[in-house]
Design an enzyme around this catalytic site. Structure first.
Site, PDB file in Angstrom:
ATOM      1  N   ASP A 236       0.833  -1.200   0.000  1.00  0.00           N
ATOM      2  CA  ASP A 236       0.000   0.000   0.000  1.00  0.00           C
ATOM      3  C   ASP A 236       0.872   1.257   0.000  1.00  0.00           C
ATOM      4  O   ASP A 236       2.016   1.221   0.438  1.00  0.00           O
ATOM      5  CB  ASP A 236      -0.866  -0.019   1.270  1.00  0.00           C
ATOM      6  CG  ASP A 236      -2.117   0.830   1.131  1.00  0.00           C
ATOM      7  OD1 ASP A 236      -2.349   1.393   0.047  1.00  0.00           O
ATOM      8  OD2 ASP A 236      -2.866   0.921   2.121  1.00  0.00           O
TER       9      ASP A 236
ATOM     10  N   GLU B 150      -4.079   4.650  -6.825  1.00  0.00           N
ATOM     11  CA  GLU B 150      -5.144   5.168  -5.956  1.00  0.00           C
ATOM     12  C   GLU B 150      -5.174   6.689  -5.964  1.00  0.00           C
ATOM     13  O   GLU B 150      -4.216   7.340  -6.343  1.00  0.00           O
ATOM     14  CB  GLU B 150      -5.051   4.657  -4.521  1.00  0.00           C
ATOM     15  CG  GLU B 150      -3.714   4.245  -4.024  1.00  0.00           C
ATOM     16  CD  GLU B 150      -3.744   3.875  -2.549  1.00  0.00           C
ATOM     17  OE1 GLU B 150      -4.818   3.631  -1.988  1.00  0.00           O
ATOM     18  OE2 GLU B 150      -2.662   3.854  -1.950  1.00  0.00           O
TER      19      GLU B 150
HETATM   20  O1    G Z   1     -10.386   6.748   4.134  1.00  0.00           O
HETATM   21  P1    G Z   1      -9.094   6.981   4.537  1.00  0.00           P
HETATM   22  O2    G Z   1      -9.227   8.271   5.197  1.00  0.00           O
HETATM   23  O3    G Z   1      -9.884   5.896   5.004  1.00  0.00           O
HETATM   24  O4    G Z   1      -8.014   6.213   5.482  1.00  0.00           O
HETATM   25  C1    G Z   1      -6.975   6.925   6.085  1.00  0.00           C
HETATM   26  C2    G Z   1      -5.844   6.010   6.455  1.00  0.00           C
HETATM   27  O5    G Z   1      -6.265   5.062   7.425  1.00  0.00           O
HETATM   28  C3    G Z   1      -5.311   5.204   5.273  1.00  0.00           C
HETATM   29  O6    G Z   1      -3.913   5.261   5.336  1.00  0.00           O
HETATM   30  C4    G Z   1      -5.766   3.801   5.535  1.00  0.00           C
HETATM   31  O7    G Z   1      -4.826   2.868   5.116  1.00  0.00           O
HETATM   32  C5    G Z   1      -5.938   3.764   7.038  1.00  0.00           C
HETATM   33  N1    G Z   1      -7.014   2.858   7.395  1.00  0.00           N
HETATM   34  C6    G Z   1      -8.308   2.970   7.031  1.00  0.00           C
HETATM   35  N2    G Z   1      -9.016   1.927   7.525  1.00  0.00           N
HETATM   36  C7    G Z   1      -8.137   1.156   8.210  1.00  0.00           C
HETATM   37  C8    G Z   1      -8.248  -0.067   8.943  1.00  0.00           C
HETATM   38  O8    G Z   1      -9.304  -0.683   9.048  1.00  0.00           O
HETATM   39  N3    G Z   1      -7.113  -0.549   9.521  1.00  0.00           N
HETATM   40  C9    G Z   1      -5.915   0.083   9.434  1.00  0.00           C
HETATM   41  N4    G Z   1      -4.866  -0.466  10.041  1.00  0.00           N
HETATM   42  N5    G Z   1      -5.776   1.223   8.742  1.00  0.00           N
HETATM   43  C10   G Z   1      -6.864   1.752   8.129  1.00  0.00           C
HETATM   44  O1    G Z   2      -5.076   2.669   2.747  1.00  0.00           O
HETATM   45  P1    G Z   2      -4.690   3.982   2.108  1.00  0.00           P
HETATM   46  O2    G Z   2      -3.634   4.728   2.803  1.00  0.00           O
HETATM   47  O3    G Z   2      -4.362   3.824   0.670  1.00  0.00           O
HETATM   48  O4    G Z   2      -6.040   4.810   2.207  1.00  0.00           O
HETATM   49  C1    G Z   2      -6.688   5.335   1.152  1.00  0.00           C
HETATM   50  C2    G Z   2      -7.086   6.733   1.542  1.00  0.00           C
HETATM   51  O5    G Z   2      -7.257   7.537   0.386  1.00  0.00           O
HETATM   52  C3    G Z   2      -8.377   6.808   2.295  1.00  0.00           C
HETATM   53  O6    G Z   2      -8.240   7.831   3.214  1.00  0.00           O
HETATM   54  C4    G Z   2      -9.371   7.201   1.222  1.00  0.00           C
HETATM   55  O7    G Z   2     -10.509   7.820   1.750  1.00  0.00           O
HETATM   56  C5    G Z   2      -8.523   8.151   0.409  1.00  0.00           C
HETATM   57  N1    G Z   2      -8.922   8.304  -1.009  1.00  0.00           N
HETATM   58  C6    G Z   2      -9.413   7.352  -1.806  1.00  0.00           C
HETATM   59  N2    G Z   2      -9.627   7.827  -3.057  1.00  0.00           N
HETATM   60  C7    G Z   2      -9.256   9.128  -3.043  1.00  0.00           C
HETATM   61  C8    G Z   2      -9.236  10.150  -4.045  1.00  0.00           C
HETATM   62  O8    G Z   2      -9.585   9.971  -5.209  1.00  0.00           O
HETATM   63  N3    G Z   2      -8.765  11.379  -3.655  1.00  0.00           N
HETATM   64  C9    G Z   2      -8.336  11.627  -2.393  1.00  0.00           C
HETATM   65  N4    G Z   2      -7.933  12.867  -2.105  1.00  0.00           N
HETATM   66  N5    G Z   2      -8.360  10.676  -1.424  1.00  0.00           N
HETATM   67  C10   G Z   2      -8.803   9.438  -1.734  1.00  0.00           C
HETATM   68 MN    MN Z   3      -5.032   0.896   1.774  1.00  0.00          MN
END
Ligand code: G
Ligand code: G
Ligand code: MN
Length: 396
Positions: free
Chosen positions: A169, A224
């Site tokens: 990731d 992503e």
């Molecule tokens: O949607 P986004 O704001 O969800 O997520 C923010 C951060 O929090 C991302 O780096 C994502 O990987 C992490 N995250 C979201 N959901 C989970 C989860 O269920 N477990 C862990 N460990 N990290 C999460």
């Molecule tokens: O697990 P990870 O660190 O990759 O978490 C994905 C994070 O990116 C989550 O917080 C999710 O809400 C956010 N995200 C997913 N798609 C987009 C996007 O198109 N734009 C932005 N700014 N954030 C996103």
């Molecule tokens: Mn992720």
């Protein structure tokens, strides 16, 4: 103002620490799912589970308000255990409802490896819900690799040895990206959205190289944070296999996502399709020679992809774009259709060797060399290189 803000942050912090058990038990933690789309087909290829905390006292808490705290306080396993369980239950509900299923990926923190046996946890969920293992995918963030690297290396091997796919990731956000790829074997690379924030010539070149490198070492690619059509078009053109981002949908509750997919005509790909596209997905399309990808259901051929060089050759014979090619294939007379069919069948039979054939189109001679990249009886993906022989003769 500042100290008030700080005070509240601290307050939430200690609230999170003392209420994580309650939040899990009472369902304040909700799982949102974000769609992942395959670039070649535009179909739904998966979804990522992302935790949300809807609190009766503090309202909606952002992940950055509770995930880092839980990690620092060594409590993150409480959340992640729950998320994994919920993903399993959600998949079981889908199976029972005879709905199409795409794999769900979930996030695992570095700290989880110290706090629980992640593999046993997943295995238990798989067993209890009678799931195929490939319905669950594990995402490990790049920064997790910095410490305890031996332990994590062993864990990744155990996951993979047990039939789970492990994704890296946030690739590109940390400091050790390339080393991480050298030392660990991941199945898929999630290219960090920060790369796309400045969508300029340099960032495009970097992403192109990352995708090429990943394919060269046999790792699948997902970008992503994709927000615009222009980004989608670019990622497709360089052969990045999957896309996740607001362009296709934000993270949302499962039922909302189902409705969203219906409204957006995002159909789920089948497992067989996924297997075939994954295999073809490692083929590098970024090259100087003209290549295109054709889908073949045993009756009809459909051009799903063309690289820039291919487009140029086709333009030279007065055909601009994939749609035009597909229209021409569709409107061929019976004799030509049969000849094309016979050629495609020959390509399929001779897999994995290339098979050549020369076609006449509007008085021009086009030489095609094709081979089958992947397939099952009744559905194949061929790659085709093309040379305009007429032009070569003209220029002599
Ligand atoms: O949607 P986004 O704001 O969800 O997520 C923010 C951060 O929090 C991302 O780096 C994502 O990987 C992490 N995250 C979201 N959901 C989970 C989860 O269920 N477990 C862990 N460990 N990290 C999460
Ligand atoms: O697990 P990870 O660190 O990759 O978490 C994905 C994070 O990116 C989550 O917080 C999710 O809400 C956010 N995200 C997913 N798609 C987009 C996007 O198109 N734009 C932005 N700014 N954030 C996103
Ligand atoms: Mn992720």
């Amino acid at each position: 103002m500042f100290s008030e803000h700080l005070r509240q942050e601290l307050e939430i912090r200690s609230y999170v620490i003392s209420h994580i058990d309650e939040a899990v038990e009472n369902g304040y933690i909700e799982i949102y799912y974000q769609p992942v789309v395959r670039t070649l087909t535009g179909k739904l290829a998966g979804m990522e589970a992302l935790a949300r905390w809807r609190d009766p006292v503090y309202g909606f808490l952002r992940p950055d308000q509770f995930i880092p705290v839980l990690e620092e306080e060594r409590l993150i396993d409480k959340l992640d255990r729950y998320v994994i369980r919920e993903c399993g239950r959600q998949l079981r509900r889908q199976i029972d409802a005879h709905r199409p299923i795409v794999p769900i990926s979930f996030n695992v923190s570095r700290m989880d490896f110290q706090l629980m046996d992640v593999l046993s946890e997943i295995e238990a969920v798989v067993r209890e819900n009678e799931l195929p293992r490939d319905y669950l995918r594990i995402e490990i963030t790049e920064t997790a690799m910095v410490q305890d690297s031996d332990k994590i290396l062993k864990m990744i091997d155990r996951f993979r040895g047990n039939g789970y796919s492990v994704w890296l990731d946030d690739f590109g956000s940390g400091y050790s990206s390339l080393n991480v790829l050298k030392d660990y074997h991941f199945d898929e690379l999630k290219i960090d959205m920060e790369f796309l924030r400045a969508f300029n010539d340099t960032s495009r070149k970097i992403i192109t190289s990352v995708v090429m490198m990943a394919k060269a070492i046999g790792i699948h690619t997902l970008a992503e944070g994709v927000e615009t059509r222009e980004q989608v078009r670019f990622l497709r053109s360089i052969g990045c296999e999957k896309i996740q981002g607001y362009h296709y949908g934000r993270p949302m509750p499962y039922d909302e996502l189902l409705v969203h997919c219906q409204e957006r005509h995002l159909r789920a790909e089948t497992r067989e399709e996924a297997r075939i596209y994954e295999k073809a997905g490692l083929f590098n399309v970024i090259m100087a020679s003209p290549v295109a990808l054709f889908l073949d259901d045993g009756r009809n051929l459909y051009m799903a992809y063309e690289n820039d060089a291919y487009r140029k050759v086709m333009k030279g014979v007065g055909i601009s774009g994939r749609r035009a090619v597909n229209w021409i294939i569709h409107s061929l007379d019976d004799a030509r259709k049969e000849r094309l069919r016979a050629y495609a069948d020959r390509v399929t039979r001779n897999r994995p060797c290339k098979v050549s054939e020369t076609f006449l189109l509007d008085g021009r001679r086009l030489r095609v060399r094709a081979k089958t990249l992947a397939g099952l009886p009744g559905f194949h993906i061929h790659m085709a290189e093309i040379v305009d022989l007429t032009r070569d003769a003209d220029s002599l």
